[in-house]
Design a protein around this motif. Sequence first.
Motif, PDB file in Angstrom:
ATOM      1  N   ALA A   1       0.866  -1.408  -0.118  1.00 33.99           N
ATOM      2  CA  ALA A   1       0.131   0.030   0.086  1.00 33.99           C
ATOM      3  C   ALA A   1       0.798   1.251   0.003  1.00 33.99           C
ATOM      4  CB  ALA A   1      -0.917  -0.012   1.222  1.00 33.99           C
ATOM      5  N   ALA A   2       0.359   2.202  -0.703  1.00 34.56           N
ATOM      6  CA  ALA A   2       1.202   3.523  -0.673  1.00 34.56           C
ATOM      7  C   ALA A   2       1.199   4.150   0.634  1.00 34.56           C
ATOM      8  CB  ALA A   2       0.643   4.492  -1.758  1.00 34.56           C
ATOM      9  N   ARG A   3       2.259   4.667   1.234  1.00 36.07           N
ATOM     10  CA  ARG A   3       2.382   5.508   2.360  1.00 36.07           C
ATOM     11  C   ARG A   3       1.544   6.669   2.272  1.00 36.07           C
ATOM     12  NH1 ARG A   3       7.186   3.975   6.127  1.00 36.07           N
ATOM     13  NH2 ARG A   3       7.242   1.794   5.835  1.00 36.07           N
TER      14      ARG A   3
END
Length: 49
Positions: free
Chosen positions: A47-49
């Motif tokens: 998942a993107a931060r």
Amino acid sequence: MLDDRQWAAKRAAVLCHGSQLAPLAADHGSLPARGGPLRAERVWRLAAR
């Protein structure tokens, strides 16, 4: 769980990458063994931060 045919194909593919087996085996014991961690397929999603 993978059936025998799927496991054999996965094991053959993993063994083609011998340079990466030693670090994996340090944490995962007998990596290419039938009862080892290759017996199941795992997928991680990032998942993107």
